[in-house]
Design a protein around this motif. Structure first.
Motif, PDB file in Angstrom:
ATOM      1  N   SER A  15     -20.396  -5.760   4.479  1.00 48.66           N
ATOM      2  CA  SER A  15     -19.835  -4.936   3.401  1.00 48.66           C
ATOM      3  C   SER A  15     -18.707  -4.034   3.893  1.00 48.66           C
ATOM      4  CB  SER A  15     -20.932  -4.082   2.762  1.00 48.66           C
ATOM      5  OG  SER A  15     -21.449  -3.155   3.705  1.00 48.66           O
ATOM      6  N   GLY A  16     -18.633  -3.836   5.224  1.00 48.85           N
ATOM      7  CA  GLY A  16     -17.565  -3.004   5.777  1.00 48.85           C
ATOM      8  C   GLY A  16     -16.298  -3.769   6.083  1.00 48.85           C
ATOM      9  N   ILE A  17     -16.330  -5.110   5.944  1.00 48.11           N
ATOM     10  CA  ILE A  17     -15.147  -5.932   6.257  1.00 48.11           C
ATOM     11  C   ILE A  17     -13.942  -5.606   5.374  1.00 48.11           C
ATOM     12  CG2 ILE A  17     -14.239  -8.297   6.234  1.00 48.11           C
ATOM     13  CD1 ILE A  17     -16.873  -9.273   7.316  1.00 48.11           C
ATOM     14  N   PRO A  18     -14.105  -5.483   4.043  1.00 46.07           N
ATOM     15  CA  PRO A  18     -12.927  -5.169   3.208  1.00 46.07           C
ATOM     16  C   PRO A  18     -12.200  -3.900   3.638  1.00 46.07           C
ATOM     17  CG  PRO A  18     -14.745  -5.870   1.836  1.00 46.07           C
ATOM     18  CD  PRO A  18     -15.297  -5.711   3.217  1.00 46.07           C
ATOM     19  N   LEU A  19     -12.953  -2.876   4.020  1.00 50.48           N
ATOM     20  CA  LEU A  19     -12.335  -1.624   4.448  1.00 50.48           C
ATOM     21  C   LEU A  19     -11.623  -1.802   5.788  1.00 50.48           C
ATOM     22  CD1 LEU A  19     -11.963   1.190   3.405  1.00 50.48           C
ATOM     23  CD2 LEU A  19     -14.065   1.871   4.568  1.00 50.48           C
ATOM     24  N   THR A  20     -12.214  -2.591   6.682  1.00 51.87           N
ATOM     25  CA  THR A  20     -11.587  -2.885   7.970  1.00 51.87           C
ATOM     26  C   THR A  20     -10.263  -3.617   7.769  1.00 51.87           C
ATOM     27  OG1 THR A  20     -13.715  -2.999   9.132  1.00 51.87           O
ATOM     28  CG2 THR A  20     -11.863  -4.156  10.138  1.00 51.87           C
ATOM     29  N   ILE A  21     -10.268  -4.606   6.883  1.00 50.14           N
ATOM     30  CA  ILE A  21      -9.051  -5.369   6.593  1.00 50.14           C
ATOM     31  C   ILE A  21      -8.019  -4.490   5.899  1.00 50.14           C
ATOM     32  CG2 ILE A  21      -8.115  -7.306   5.269  1.00 50.14           C
ATOM     33  CD1 ILE A  21     -10.755  -8.763   5.749  1.00 50.14           C
ATOM     34  N   LEU A  22      -8.479  -3.599   5.011  1.00 52.42           N
ATOM     35  CA  LEU A  22      -7.567  -2.690   4.312  1.00 52.42           C
ATOM     36  C   LEU A  22      -6.820  -1.793   5.294  1.00 52.42           C
ATOM     37  CD1 LEU A  22      -6.452  -1.230   1.772  1.00 52.42           C
ATOM     38  CD2 LEU A  22      -8.502   0.222   1.849  1.00 52.42           C
ATOM     39  N   ILE A  23      -7.556  -1.200   6.223  1.00 51.35           N
ATOM     40  CA  ILE A  23      -6.924  -0.309   7.209  1.00 51.35           C
ATOM     41  C   ILE A  23      -5.945  -1.080   8.077  1.00 51.35           C
ATOM     42  CG2 ILE A  23      -7.360   1.172   9.211  1.00 51.35           C
ATOM     43  CD1 ILE A  23     -10.095   1.830   7.941  1.00 51.35           C
ATOM     44  N   THR A  24      -6.355  -2.263   8.542  1.00 45.75           N
ATOM     45  CA  THR A  24      -5.483  -3.087   9.388  1.00 45.75           C
ATOM     46  C   THR A  24      -4.233  -3.516   8.626  1.00 45.75           C
ATOM     47  OG1 THR A  24      -7.428  -3.942  10.557  1.00 45.75           O
ATOM     48  CG2 THR A  24      -5.370  -5.152  10.830  1.00 45.75           C
ATOM     49  N   GLY A  25      -4.419  -4.013   7.395  1.00 45.45           N
ATOM     50  CA  GLY A  25      -3.292  -4.483   6.605  1.00 45.45           C
ATOM     51  C   GLY A  25      -2.334  -3.372   6.233  1.00 45.45           C
ATOM     52  N   ALA A  26      -2.861  -2.217   5.827  1.00 45.90           N
ATOM     53  CA  ALA A  26      -2.011  -1.087   5.449  1.00 45.90           C
ATOM     54  C   ALA A  26      -1.216  -0.581   6.647  1.00 45.90           C
ATOM     55  CB  ALA A  26      -2.866   0.034   4.864  1.00 45.90           C
ATOM     56  N   ALA A  27      -1.859  -0.531   7.811  1.00 43.07           N
ATOM     57  CA  ALA A  27      -1.166  -0.085   9.022  1.00 43.07           C
ATOM     58  C   ALA A  27      -0.008  -1.018   9.360  1.00 43.07           C
ATOM     59  CB  ALA A  27      -2.142  -0.016  10.191  1.00 43.07           C
ATOM     60  N   LEU A  28      -0.214  -2.316   9.198  1.00 43.05           N
ATOM     61  CA  LEU A  28       0.845  -3.282   9.489  1.00 43.05           C
ATOM     62  C   LEU A  28       1.961  -3.228   8.447  1.00 43.05           C
ATOM     63  CD1 LEU A  28      -1.173  -6.392  10.667  1.00 43.05           C
ATOM     64  CD2 LEU A  28       0.347  -4.977  12.041  1.00 43.05           C
ATOM     65  N   LEU A  29       1.599  -3.082   7.173  1.00 44.76           N
ATOM     66  CA  LEU A  29       2.615  -2.997   6.119  1.00 44.76           C
ATOM     67  C   LEU A  29       3.532  -1.793   6.325  1.00 44.76           C
ATOM     68  CD1 LEU A  29       0.610  -3.969   2.894  1.00 44.76           C
ATOM     69  CD2 LEU A  29       2.402  -5.287   4.036  1.00 44.76           C
ATOM     70  N   LEU A  30       2.966  -0.692   6.790  1.00 51.86           N
ATOM     71  CA  LEU A  30       3.777   0.483   7.093  1.00 51.86           C
ATOM     72  C   LEU A  30       4.513   0.312   8.413  1.00 51.86           C
ATOM     73  CD1 LEU A  30       1.244   3.289   6.089  1.00 51.86           C
ATOM     74  CD2 LEU A  30       3.358   2.704   4.895  1.00 51.86           C
TER      75      LEU A  30
END
Length: 235
Positions: A15-30
């Motif tokens: 259940s914590g995977i979506p949040l992990t992916i969100l943080i990783t993806g947002a960091a890369l997008l920025l």
């Protein structure tokens, strides 16, 4: 070994995977556009900005990720509270801001610093003669970067971008120190009730192993796809 707890916590930790992916993806997008901008500043050696860019990159890359997380999570809210509420009296509840925002900021800063070096080295590998030839046929500097330099630099940078993405993904496991309910935090919270930490750590290891393997496959595909596309364009 508590097999029942191991299996239950594994599915719970997912259940914590979506949040992990969100943080990783947002960091890369920025990090991608800002990292490229920082690389451009360092290549062009723009006055005033160049030493600041070098200092920022050196500072972030030399500071342990754990220390950055602790500093930002314990210092940034207090600093923002002083600026926003005591100086401007805006009445914003800074300490109620979702810790995920702070996690994204920390990992974005790490991504920007590292991607600036990735892009800088990738751009410097491109033959300067291509830029001169493009200028001779009437292309503007903006068109040269958009049509010639950036596409080639991106192909060269893909392996290093993949490595950085993998490191950020693994680094999100430290976000539990910021009370972010990602994979590690969910597993450790479950283990705290029964003290089955060994099983929880095995679950964390397996989940990150799977995510890391998927990520490596994706970037391998991108590297091959963009590499073939580059060959077709140059043929």
């Amino acid at each position: 070994m508590n097999t029942t707890f191991l299996i239950h916590t594994f599915w719970l930790s997912i259940s914590g995977i979506p949040l992990t992916i969100l943080i990783t993806g947002a960091a890369l997008l920025l990090g991608l556009p800002l990292g490229f901008g920082l690389a451009w500043i360092k290549i062009r050696k723009i006055k005033v900005l160049y030493p600041l860019a070098v200092a920022y990159t050196s500072l972030i890359r030399a500071t342990p990720m754990v220390l950055l997380i602790l500093l930002f999570y314990s210092t940034l809210p207090s600093f923002l509270n002083v600026i926003i509420n005591k100086h401007f009296h805006l009445g914003i509840k800074v300490f109620d801001i979702n810790p995920v925002i702070y996690a994204i900021i920390v990992f974005a800063l790490i991504a920007i610093a590292n991607l600036s070096e990735v892009f800088r080295s990738a751009i410097l590998t491109i033959d300067p003669g291509q830029k001169e030839a493009a200028l001779m046929v009437g292309l503007s500097p903006t068109q040269i970067y958009r049509r010639i330099i950036i596409p080639q630099a991106l192909v060269s940078a893909i392996p290093n971008i993949g490595n950085l993405t993998l490191n950020i993904l693994k680094g999100t496991s430290l976000a539990f120190m910021m009370a972010v309910p990602e994979i590690t935090a969910v597993a450790k919270t479950a283990a705290s009730y029964t003290y089955n930490y060994t099983e929880a750590y095995i679950d964390i290891f397996v989940i990150y192993f799977i995510l890391g393997a998927i990520l490596q496959v994706i970037f391998k595909f991108l590297e091959r796809y963009l590499g073939r596309h580059k060959l077709k364009r140059t043929a």
